[in-house]
Design a protein around this motif. Structure first.
Motif, short mmCIF file in Angstrom:
data_model
loop_
_atom_site.label_atom_id
_atom_site.label_comp_id
_atom_site.label_asym_id
_atom_site.label_seq_id
_atom_site.Cartn_x
_atom_site.Cartn_y
_atom_site.Cartn_z
N ASN A 81 0.81 -1.21 0.00
CA ASN A 81 0.00 0.00 0.00
C ASN A 81 0.86 1.28 0.00
O ASN A 81 0.36 2.35 0.33
N GLY A 82 2.13 1.13 -0.35
CA GLY A 82 3.00 2.30 -0.41
C GLY A 82 3.78 2.50 0.87
O GLY A 82 5.00 2.31 0.88
N ASP A 83 3.09 2.86 1.95
CA ASP A 83 3.81 3.10 3.20
C ASP A 83 3.85 1.86 4.09
O ASP A 83 4.34 1.92 5.21
N ARG A 84 3.36 0.72 3.59
CA ARG A 84 3.35 -0.51 4.39
C ARG A 84 3.15 -1.72 3.50
O ARG A 84 2.68 -1.62 2.35
N LEU A 85 3.52 -2.86 4.05
CA LEU A 85 3.21 -4.15 3.45
C LEU A 85 2.22 -4.86 4.36
O LEU A 85 2.44 -4.97 5.57
N ARG A 86 1.12 -5.34 3.80
CA ARG A 86 0.12 -6.10 4.56
C ARG A 86 0.17 -7.54 4.10
O ARG A 86 0.06 -7.82 2.90
N ARG A 99 -3.36 -11.19 10.10
CA ARG A 99 -2.75 -10.16 9.24
C ARG A 99 -1.54 -9.58 9.94
O ARG A 99 -1.56 -9.29 11.14
N LEU A 100 -0.47 -9.40 9.18
CA LEU A 100 0.73 -8.72 9.65
C LEU A 100 0.88 -7.45 8.83
O LEU A 100 1.03 -7.49 7.61
N ASP A 101 0.84 -6.30 9.51
CA ASP A 101 1.08 -5.02 8.86
C ASP A 101 2.51 -4.59 9.18
O ASP A 101 2.83 -4.28 10.34
N VAL A 102 3.38 -4.59 8.18
CA VAL A 102 4.74 -4.09 8.35
C VAL A 102 4.71 -2.62 7.95
O VAL A 102 4.54 -2.28 6.77
N TYR A 275 0.50 -7.34 14.50
CA TYR A 275 0.07 -8.71 14.20
C TYR A 275 -1.35 -8.85 14.73
O TYR A 275 -1.58 -8.67 15.93
N VAL A 276 -2.29 -9.15 13.85
CA VAL A 276 -3.71 -9.13 14.21
C VAL A 276 -4.33 -10.50 13.96
O VAL A 276 -4.14 -11.09 12.88
#
Length: 453
Positions: A81-86, A99-102, A275-276
Motif C-alpha cells: 500500500n506504499g507506506d506498508r506491506l500487509r 494479518r501482519l502489517d509491516v 500482528y492481528v
C-alpha cells in the motif's frame, strides 16, 4: 466444494544470509495484472519480530482449530500500500483471520509498485525464519526483476492448493464484520505478556475479557464493555511474539449482559508492525457461515456503485470515504454501502486499528462470492418462483414447500417466523426468507420510484 488455486513462482522464496527474497505469483498492480509483480526492495529494519510474525501467519494458514489437524499450507496474500506491506492468511477451518502489517517504521527502501499478490512460504523458508534473531536488519525483496529470475522454461515452482469455497467466503465475510468493531481495551507490553501467558491452555470455550485495572479479567459471561474471546487457544500464535510485544489491543462490537458469542480482533503491537488475529464467534463456527455479506449483495444499485468506487481505488493504505464521495458525486452513505459491497468480493479489507478500509485485490473471481452463498441462491430462487407476497407494506409472506413464513419489517429491524431466525435472531445474518423479501421490496421501491419520475 473446493477449487484449485494455482501458484506459479519463478523461484522459491528463500532466506540467504541477511537477504530475504519473497517470490510473487499472479498479482494485480496499479497498472493491471502481473504474473510476477515486484513491490519492494530495501531493508526490513526489525528482522526478528518480522520473521516470527511471518511464521505465525504460516501457522494460521495450515491450522484447523476445529477438529485440529494440519492441512496444506496456503500462501499468504501480500498487498503493498506504499507506506506498508500487509500480509494476510486465513485458517483452514475458516475461523481465524491473521494479518501482519509491516509499517513504514520497519521498512527502509524503495516501493517499486503498488498492488496485491501471493508470496511463496515454503517449509525450508519457515525453518530459516525460525533461526532469525538479534537486531541486524534483513535485506528484503518482495518480488524481483522478472528478466533476472525467469528461466527459459518459465516458472520453476508451481503449487496447486485446494481452496474450499468456505475459505473464500470467510475471507470476504471477516472484512464486513470487522467494520463493526471498536477498540475495547488496550494493555501495555508487560500487561499483554501477563494476560496472554495466563490464558487457559487448550480451552475451546467462549470466554469474555473485561477491563479490570490495567489488565483484562476473564469471565464466563459478558458484561457491558466486555470483549468476546471465543477459544483462547486460537491466540497461541501470539505467544512466540511476546518478547517483542509493546501493547495488546482488542476490538469488538458493543455487548451487554446476556449477549451471545461474537467475533473479536486481537492486535499485538510489535516494533514497527502489527500482528492481528480476528476470531469467529465460536471455535466450531467459521466466518464463512456468518452471513454478514448477504445484505450487501441483494441490490443492483449497490453493485453499480461498487463498480464506480472500485475504479477510483488505487491501493490506498487508508480509504477516505469523504474524498471518494466527492470524486464519485455520491453522499457518504452510498460510499459506505459501496465499500461494504467491495468487501464482500475481497477488493477492500478493514483495519480496525485505523478504523478504515484499505484497498487490495484477492486472487479469485469476485463474481463467485455471491454465487457461493447458498442462502442468497435460495432467496433468488424463491423470488423467481413467486413465493414472496407482501400483504402489507411491512409484512411479507414467503411460502416454501407449502409452509408460510412471515417476514416483518420495523424500520431498520426485521424478523421472520422460521426456525433459523428463532435460533439465531439475525446473529448469523438474514435467513433466505428475509433475503427474498428484501429483494422483492427493493425491486418494488425501485419500480415505484421510476413511476414517480
Amino acid at each position: 466444494m473446493a477449487t484449485a488455486q494455482a501458484y506459479a513462482y519463478t523461484r522459491p522464496s528463500a532466506l540467504a544470509g541477511d537477504a530475504l527474497g519473497l517470490s510473487t505469483s499472479g498479482g494485480t498492480t496499479a497498472t493491471g495484472p502481473d504474473a510476477h509483480p515486484h513491490f519492494f526492495s530495501g531493508l526490513l529494519t526489525q528482522a526478528a519480530p518480522a520473521a516470527a510474525a511471518l511464521i505465525g501467519l504460516a501457522d494460521v494458514a495450515r491450522a484447523r482449530y476445529f477438529q485440529p489437524q494440519l492441512t496444506a499450507m496456503r500462501d499468504p496474500v501480500v498487498t503493498c500500500n506504499g507506506d506498508r506491506l500487509r500480509m494476510e492468511s486465513f485458517s483452514a477451518c475458516c475461523g481465524v483471520y491473521a494479518r501482519l502489517d509491516v509499517l513504514e517504521g520497519a521498512l527502509d527502501g524503495d516501493v517499486v509498485a503498488l498492488g496485491t499478490t501471493n508470496v511463496d512460504v515454503n517449509g525450508p523458508l519457515r525453518e530459516a525464519l525460525a533461526r532469525v534473531g538479534g537486531s541486524d536488519p534483513l535485506h528484503l525483496a518482495v518480488g524481483g526483476d522478472g528478466l533476472a529470475v525467469t528461466t527459459l522454461d518459465g516458472a520453476v515452482v508451481e503449487k496447486k492448493v485446494p481452496l474450499p469455497e468456505r475459505w473464500l467466503r470467510g475471507f470476504a465475510e471477516v472484512q464486513v464484520i470487522a467494520a463493526g468493531f471498536d477498540l475495547r481495551a488496550e494493555l501495555t507490553g508487560p500487561e499483554a505478556v501477563r494476560f496472554l501467558r495466563a490464558l487457559p491452555r487448550g480451552a475451546r470455550d467462549v470466554l469474555w475479557a473485561t477491563p479490570a485495572g490495567r489488565g483484562l479479567r476473564l469471565t464466563s459471561r459478558p458484561s457491558p464493555g466486555s470483549v468476546c474471546l471465543p477459544g483462547p487457544e486460537r491466540l497461541q500464535t501470539m505467544l512466540p511474539l511476546l518478547r517483542f510485544a509493546r501493547a495488546l489491543r482488542t476490538y469488538g462490537p458493543a455487548v451487554a449482559g446476556g449477549s451471545g458469542p461474537v467475533a473479536s480482533a486481537w492486535e499485538l503491537e510489535l516494533p514497527g508492525m502489527r500482528y492481528v488475529l480476528t476470531l469467529s464467534p465460536e471455535v466450531r463456527r467459521g466466518f464463512s457461515g456468518e452471513g454478514a455479506v448477504l445484505d450487501a449483495l441483494i441490490t443492483d444499485e449497490a453493485a453499480g456503485d461498487a463498480d464506480l468506487i472500485g475504479a477510483l481505488l488505487a491501493f490506498e493504505p487508508r480509504v477516505e470515504p469523504d474524498l471518494l464521495a466527492e470524486r464519485a458525486g455520491f453522499d457518504r452513505s452510498r460510499v459506505k454501502a459501496a465499500l461494504t459491497q467491495l468487501g464482500t468480493s475481497g477488493r477492500v479489507g478493514y483495519d480496525a486499528a485505523e478504523a478504515a478500509h484499505f484497498h487490495r485485490e484477492l486472487p479469485y473471481d469476485p463474481d463467485r462470492v455471491a454465487a457461493m452463498n447458498p442462502r442468497l441462491r435460495s432467496a433468488h430462487a424463491l423470488v423467481d418462483e413467486g413465493a414472496v407476497d407482501f400483504t402489507a407494506d411491512d409484512l411479507a409472506v414467503v411460502t416454501v414447500d407449502g409452509r408460510p413464513r412471515q417476514v416483518r419489517f420495523d424500520g431498520d429491524r426485521v424478523s421472520c417466523t422460521c426456525p433459523w431466525w428463532a435460533d439465531h435472531r439475525g446473529g448469523r445474518g438474514p435467513c433466505k426468507h428475509v433475503l427474498a423479501a428484501r429483494i422483492v421490496r427493493a425491486k418494488t421501491l425501485e419500480t415505484s420510484g421510476e413511476r414517480a419520475r
